[in-house]
Design a protein around this motif. Structure first.
Motif, PDB file in Angstrom:
ATOM      1  N   ILE A 106      -0.835  12.278   2.876  1.00 61.32           N
ATOM      2  CA  ILE A 106       0.481  11.957   2.322  1.00 61.32           C
ATOM      3  C   ILE A 106       0.481  12.141   0.814  1.00 61.32           C
ATOM      4  O   ILE A 106       1.430  12.682   0.244  1.00 61.32           O
ATOM      5  CB  ILE A 106       0.917  10.542   2.745  1.00 61.32           C
ATOM      6  N   TRP A 107      -0.584  11.726   0.148  1.00 61.45           N
ATOM      7  CA  TRP A 107      -0.697  11.888  -1.309  1.00 61.45           C
ATOM      8  C   TRP A 107      -0.591  13.358  -1.695  1.00 61.45           C
ATOM      9  O   TRP A 107       0.190  13.729  -2.579  1.00 61.45           O
ATOM     10  CB  TRP A 107      -2.015  11.277  -1.764  1.00 61.45           C
ATOM     11  N   ALA A 128       0.824  -1.208   0.000  1.00 63.43           N
ATOM     12  CA  ALA A 128       0.000   0.000   0.000  1.00 63.43           C
ATOM     13  C   ALA A 128       0.860   1.260   0.000  1.00 63.43           C
ATOM     14  O   ALA A 128       0.521   2.245  -0.669  1.00 63.43           O
ATOM     15  CB  ALA A 128      -0.943  -0.005   1.197  1.00 63.43           C
ATOM     16  N   TRP A 129       1.973   1.215   0.730  1.00 67.54           N
ATOM     17  CA  TRP A 129       2.833   2.398   0.775  1.00 67.54           C
ATOM     18  C   TRP A 129       3.505   2.641  -0.573  1.00 67.54           C
ATOM     19  O   TRP A 129       3.717   3.790  -0.966  1.00 67.54           O
ATOM     20  CB  TRP A 129       3.866   2.267   1.899  1.00 67.54           C
ATOM     21  N   SER A 189       1.393   5.430  11.319  1.00 69.66           N
ATOM     22  CA  SER A 189       0.425   4.537  10.640  1.00 69.66           C
ATOM     23  C   SER A 189       0.939   3.128  10.506  1.00 69.66           C
ATOM     24  O   SER A 189       2.076   2.838  10.446  1.00 69.66           O
ATOM     25  CB  SER A 189       0.110   5.076   9.244  1.00 69.66           C
ATOM     26  N   ALA A 243      -4.054   2.047  -2.721  1.00 70.84           N
ATOM     27  CA  ALA A 243      -3.481   2.277  -1.387  1.00 70.84           C
ATOM     28  C   ALA A 243      -4.574   2.340  -0.322  1.00 70.84           C
ATOM     29  O   ALA A 243      -4.382   1.884   0.809  1.00 70.84           O
ATOM     30  CB  ALA A 243      -2.655   3.561  -1.390  1.00 70.84           C
ATOM     31  N   LYS A 285       3.528   8.793   8.431  1.00 70.61           N
ATOM     32  CA  LYS A 285       4.045   7.478   8.061  1.00 70.61           C
ATOM     33  C   LYS A 285       4.456   6.716   9.330  1.00 70.61           C
ATOM     34  O   LYS A 285       4.142   5.524   9.484  1.00 70.61           O
ATOM     35  CB  LYS A 285       5.241   7.623   7.115  1.00 70.61           C
ATOM     36  N   LEU A 306       0.938   4.241  -2.694  1.00 70.56           N
ATOM     37  CA  LEU A 306       0.758   5.635  -2.300  1.00 70.56           C
ATOM     38  C   LEU A 306       1.904   6.504  -2.822  1.00 70.56           C
ATOM     39  O   LEU A 306       1.677   7.618  -3.301  1.00 70.56           O
ATOM     40  CB  LEU A 306       0.649   5.745  -0.779  1.00 70.56           C
ATOM     41  N   ALA A 307       3.124   6.000  -2.760  1.00 68.65           N
ATOM     42  CA  ALA A 307       4.266   6.752  -3.287  1.00 68.65           C
ATOM     43  C   ALA A 307       4.121   6.959  -4.796  1.00 68.65           C
ATOM     44  O   ALA A 307       4.372   8.068  -5.304  1.00 68.65           O
ATOM     45  CB  ALA A 307       5.577   6.017  -2.974  1.00 68.65           C
ATOM     46  N   THR A 337      -4.897   9.539   6.438  1.00 71.29           N
ATOM     47  CA  THR A 337      -3.445   9.395   6.316  1.00 71.29           C
ATOM     48  C   THR A 337      -3.025   9.345   4.857  1.00 71.29           C
ATOM     49  O   THR A 337      -2.116  10.066   4.432  1.00 71.29           O
ATOM     50  CB  THR A 337      -2.973   8.126   7.043  1.00 71.29           C
ATOM     51  N   ALA A 338      -3.684   8.491   4.086  1.00 73.06           N
ATOM     52  CA  ALA A 338      -3.317   8.333   2.677  1.00 73.06           C
ATOM     53  C   ALA A 338      -3.513   9.631   1.910  1.00 73.06           C
ATOM     54  O   ALA A 338      -2.644  10.036   1.134  1.00 73.06           O
ATOM     55  CB  ALA A 338      -4.137   7.204   2.050  1.00 73.06           C
ATOM     56  N   LEU A 346      -4.874   1.413   3.799  1.00 67.15           N
ATOM     57  CA  LEU A 346      -4.429   2.558   4.594  1.00 67.15           C
ATOM     58  C   LEU A 346      -5.625   3.412   4.992  1.00 67.15           C
ATOM     59  O   LEU A 346      -6.606   3.497   4.259  1.00 67.15           O
ATOM     60  CB  LEU A 346      -3.443   3.415   3.790  1.00 67.15           C
TER      61      LEU A 346
END
Length: 104
Positions: free
Chosen positions: A61-62, A2-3, A104, A49, A101, A6-7, A57-58, A53
């Protein structure tokens, strides 16, 4: 996984945000197509993601990856201003991404 999704979503968000600059109001065909494609890919990876997640949070961060990457592109490639205050604010966003990050 998932991370990683997300990246990748964040990287493609940088691509479409930068692409918007080059579409000239969606009047240039090739940059417009590339921008819309990057938007779709970015949202697709974000959706993947979000399977595991937390939404808040997602999303934070996105958007943070997109914001920081777009500002850096503007400063390094387009010659936009890089004042200490502006860079300090970007560092706060980076710290927030790192904190989310870690928590989570």
């Amino acid at each position: 996984m998932a991370w990683l999704y997300l990246a990748l979503a964040g990287m493609f968000e940088i691509g479409w945000a930068v692409g918007l600059k080059f579409t000239q109001g969606f009047t240039r065909v090739v940059p417009t197509i590339a921008t819309v494609l990057a938007m779709a890919i970015s949202l697709g990876f974000l959706g993947l993601a979000l399977k595991s997640l937390p939404l808040g949070t997602a999303y934070a961060i996105w958007t943070g990856i997109g914001t920081v990457g777009t500002v850096l592109f503007g400063v390094l490639i387009l010659g936009e201003p890089a004042s200490a205050a502006r860079l300090g604010c970007i560092m706060l966003i980076v710290a927030g991404i790192g904190g989310l990050k870690l928590l989570s």
